[in-house]
Design a protein around this motif. Structure first.
Motif, PDB file in Angstrom:
ATOM      1  N   VAL A  34       0.841  -1.203   0.000  1.00  8.10           N
ATOM      2  CA  VAL A  34       0.000   0.000   0.000  1.00  8.10           C
ATOM      3  C   VAL A  34       0.873   1.249   0.000  1.00  8.10           C
ATOM      4  CG1 VAL A  34      -1.729   1.303   1.289  1.00  8.10           C
ATOM      5  CG2 VAL A  34      -1.900  -1.184   1.152  1.00  8.10           C
ATOM      6  N   ALA A  35       1.952   1.217   0.772  1.00  8.19           N
ATOM      7  CA  ALA A  35       2.863   2.365   0.835  1.00  8.19           C
ATOM      8  C   ALA A  35       3.412   2.694  -0.548  1.00  8.19           C
ATOM      9  CB  ALA A  35       4.006   2.080   1.795  1.00  8.19           C
ATOM     10  N   GLN A  36       3.751   1.668  -1.327  1.00  8.97           N
ATOM     11  CA  GLN A  36       4.295   1.907  -2.661  1.00  8.97           C
ATOM     12  C   GLN A  36       3.255   2.558  -3.562  1.00  8.97           C
ATOM     13  OE1 GLN A  36       7.640   1.363  -3.495  1.00  8.97           O
ATOM     14  NE2 GLN A  36       6.914   2.737  -5.112  1.00  8.97           N
ATOM     15  N   LYS A  37       1.995   2.142  -3.452  1.00  8.29           N
ATOM     16  CA  LYS A  37       0.927   2.761  -4.238  1.00  8.29           C
ATOM     17  C   LYS A  37       0.799   4.248  -3.900  1.00  8.29           C
ATOM     18  CE  LYS A  37      -1.922  -1.460  -4.487  1.00  8.29           C
ATOM     19  NZ  LYS A  37      -1.885  -1.673  -5.952  1.00  8.29           N
ATOM     20  N   LEU A  38       0.934   4.572  -2.615  1.00 13.19           N
ATOM     21  CA  LEU A  38       0.797   5.963  -2.199  1.00 13.19           C
ATOM     22  C   LEU A  38       2.009   6.795  -2.621  1.00 13.19           C
ATOM     23  CD1 LEU A  38      -0.750   5.506   1.365  1.00 13.19           C
ATOM     24  CD2 LEU A  38      -1.902   5.740  -0.837  1.00 13.19           C
ATOM     25  N   LYS A  39       3.190   6.192  -2.566  1.00 15.91           N
ATOM     26  CA  LYS A  39       4.388   6.897  -3.041  1.00 15.91           C
ATOM     27  C   LYS A  39       4.292   7.157  -4.539  1.00 15.91           C
ATOM     28  CE  LYS A  39       7.451   4.914   0.487  1.00 15.91           C
ATOM     29  NZ  LYS A  39       8.544   3.946   0.749  1.00 15.91           N
ATOM     30  N   ASP A  40       3.815   6.149  -5.279  1.00 18.26           N
ATOM     31  CA  ASP A  40       3.666   6.301  -6.723  1.00 18.26           C
ATOM     32  C   ASP A  40       2.658   7.403  -7.067  1.00 18.26           C
ATOM     33  OD1 ASP A  40       5.448   4.247  -7.078  1.00 18.26           O
ATOM     34  OD2 ASP A  40       3.944   2.718  -7.508  1.00 18.26           O
ATOM     35  N   ALA A  41       1.689   7.604  -6.175  1.00 26.10           N
ATOM     36  CA  ALA A  41       0.680   8.649  -6.401  1.00 26.10           C
ATOM     37  C   ALA A  41       1.205  10.036  -6.080  1.00 26.10           C
ATOM     38  CB  ALA A  41      -0.555   8.364  -5.552  1.00 26.10           C
ATOM     39  N   GLY A  42       2.371  10.110  -5.397  1.00 24.28           N
ATOM     40  CA  GLY A  42       2.995  11.403  -5.158  1.00 24.28           C
ATOM     41  C   GLY A  42       3.069  11.865  -3.720  1.00 24.28           C
ATOM     42  N   PHE A  43       2.599  11.047  -2.761  1.00 20.89           N
ATOM     43  CA  PHE A  43       2.715  11.460  -1.363  1.00 20.89           C
ATOM     44  C   PHE A  43       4.180  11.679  -1.005  1.00 20.89           C
ATOM     45  CE2 PHE A  43      -1.615   9.851  -0.899  1.00 20.89           C
ATOM     46  CZ  PHE A  43      -2.150  10.731   0.028  1.00 20.89           C
ATOM     47  N   GLY A  44       4.444  12.768  -0.291  1.00 22.92           N
ATOM     48  CA  GLY A  44       5.817  13.139   0.007  1.00 22.92           C
ATOM     49  C   GLY A  44       6.468  12.340   1.114  1.00 22.92           C
ATOM     50  N   SER A  45       5.671  11.863   2.068  1.00 19.70           N
ATOM     51  CA  SER A  45       6.223  11.130   3.204  1.00 19.70           C
ATOM     52  C   SER A  45       5.284   9.989   3.567  1.00 19.70           C
ATOM     53  CB  SER A  45       6.399  12.064   4.407  1.00 19.70           C
ATOM     54  OG  SER A  45       6.763  11.333   5.570  1.00 19.70           O
ATOM     55  N   VAL A  46       5.760   8.761   3.416  1.00 15.68           N
ATOM     56  CA  VAL A  46       4.973   7.578   3.758  1.00 15.68           C
ATOM     57  C   VAL A  46       5.817   6.690   4.665  1.00 15.68           C
ATOM     58  CG1 VAL A  46       3.694   5.582   2.902  1.00 15.68           C
ATOM     59  CG2 VAL A  46       3.811   7.672   1.513  1.00 15.68           C
ATOM     60  N   GLU A  47       5.325   6.455   5.874  1.00 12.85           N
ATOM     61  CA  GLU A  47       6.074   5.654   6.845  1.00 12.85           C
ATOM     62  C   GLU A  47       5.247   4.454   7.277  1.00 12.85           C
ATOM     63  OE1 GLU A  47       8.350   6.094  11.209  1.00 12.85           O
ATOM     64  OE2 GLU A  47       7.471   7.854  10.219  1.00 12.85           O
ATOM     65  N   VAL A  48       5.868   3.285   7.267  1.00 11.93           N
ATOM     66  CA  VAL A  48       5.229   2.045   7.703  1.00 11.93           C
ATOM     67  C   VAL A  48       5.762   1.682   9.082  1.00 11.93           C
ATOM     68  CG1 VAL A  48       4.976  -0.428   7.252  1.00 11.93           C
ATOM     69  CG2 VAL A  48       4.885   1.203   5.362  1.00 11.93           C
ATOM     70  N   ILE A  49       4.859   1.469  10.039  1.00 11.97           N
ATOM     71  CA  ILE A  49       5.260   1.123  11.402  1.00 11.97           C
ATOM     72  C   ILE A  49       4.350   0.030  11.958  1.00 11.97           C
ATOM     73  CG2 ILE A  49       6.239   3.384  11.934  1.00 11.97           C
ATOM     74  CD1 ILE A  49       3.688   4.168  13.294  1.00 11.97           C
ATOM     75  N   ARG A  50       4.810  -0.603  13.006  1.00 13.44           N
ATOM     76  CA  ARG A  50       3.981  -1.583  13.701  1.00 13.44           C
ATOM     77  C   ARG A  50       2.942  -0.864  14.547  1.00 13.44           C
ATOM     78  NH1 ARG A  50       5.973  -6.856  14.349  1.00 13.44           N
ATOM     79  NH2 ARG A  50       8.045  -7.181  13.424  1.00 13.44           N
TER      80      ARG A  50
END
Length: 282
Positions: free
Chosen positions: A246-262
């Motif tokens: 999901v993070a990759q989809k959001l980065k590809d859409a142009g979001f500037g900061s995407v962080e994955v955490i537990r």
């Protein structure tokens, strides 16, 4: 003025928070069968989820007592900002308000405000980051309170997709009939927080892959302008691979900061194995 953030343990810890020395987490208590733990830095997500898989019972949670919040407010800083999970899902917000009253009965001279995040998880983290940004810029207490209250209501959002609704149902957060229907139909729901701090349905699909694609699409469409300036926190429960997809989809859409955490313990309990919670600025 110096400031301290006091957050309940529903606030998921981002990478930048690890360097903060002016944040105190007040833990909720979690239990499954005879296993009881504090939702603090020692929380072991894999172990807790394993216990829930193996148990015939559902996990439970208890909010912190008011004196736990009062103790956290007993610090050297002048301004104290408290952040809690939405009052629609927990008694923690009311407990924090009572803790403020307890502290102020015996102390004076501090500015204290309790923020109802109207959400949980990474949205609390975004609020903590906003407070820190404003505090470090030299903004005064009243300005920070006013700005952050508006930020919570109008400039943040939260969406989630769960593989199981058992914990929400059995802890009284979901109507039993609705939970039974969902289980029989095997529907995968995408839900969002409302401005009142409750939950509403955004979309539904019949399999997990389509559901997370829909989730990503909804998040992308939530941001109308300046997507490159927006921040996203994806909290996951034992599904890092799915979160990264999901993070990759959001980065590809142009979001500037995407962080994955537990996800924290409380969020892991209710989101359950395979759950995703996406918090974002907009």
């Amino acid at each position: 003025m110096s400031f301290r953030i006091v957050a309940d343990s529903c606030c998921d810890r981002t990478q930048q928070m690890k360097d903060w020395t002016n944040i105190t987490f007040v833990p909720l208590t979690l239990s499954i069968d005879d296993h009881t733990i504090l939702d603090d830095e020692s929380f072991d997500q894999e172990d807790f989820i394993r216990r829930t898989r193996e148990s015939k019972n559902v996990g439970k949670s208890a909010c912190p007592a008011p004196d736990a919040f009062a103790a956290a407010m007993d610090c050297d800083e002048d301004d104290i900002y408290v952040i809690t999970i939405t009052d629609k899902l927990s008694g923690t917000y009311n407990s924090a308000l009572q803790g403020k009253m307890l502290y102020e009965e015996e102390h004076s001279g501090k500015n204290i405000h309790v923020f109802n995040s109207l959400a949980t998880s990474g949205l609390e983290s975004l609020v903590a980051e906003k407070i820190t940004e404003l505090g470090n810029s030299g903004a005064d207490f009243n300005t920070i309170v006013e700005t952050v209250e508006d930020y919570i209501l109008n400039h943040t959002a939260l969406f989630f997709n769960l593989e199981s609704f058992d914990a929400l149902n059995k802890n009284g957060r979901l109507y039993a009939m609705a939970a039974t229907i969902l289980k029989k139909l095997k529907l995968k729901l995408v839900c969002e927080r409302t401005q009142e701090g409750s939950v509403k349905l955004s979309a539904q699909e019949f399999n997990s892959a389509r559901a997370i694609t829909k989730l990503a699409s909804i998040v992308i469409n939530e941001v109308k302008d300046n997507i490159q300036e927006q921040r996203v926190i994806i909290s996951h429960v034992c599904c890092e691979e799915k979160a990264n997809a999901v993070a990759q989809k959001l980065k590809d859409a142009g979001f500037g900061s995407v962080e994955v955490i537990r996800a924290s313990g409380l969020n892991s309990l209710y989101a359950a194995d395979g759950g995703l919670i996406i918090s974002l600025t907009k």
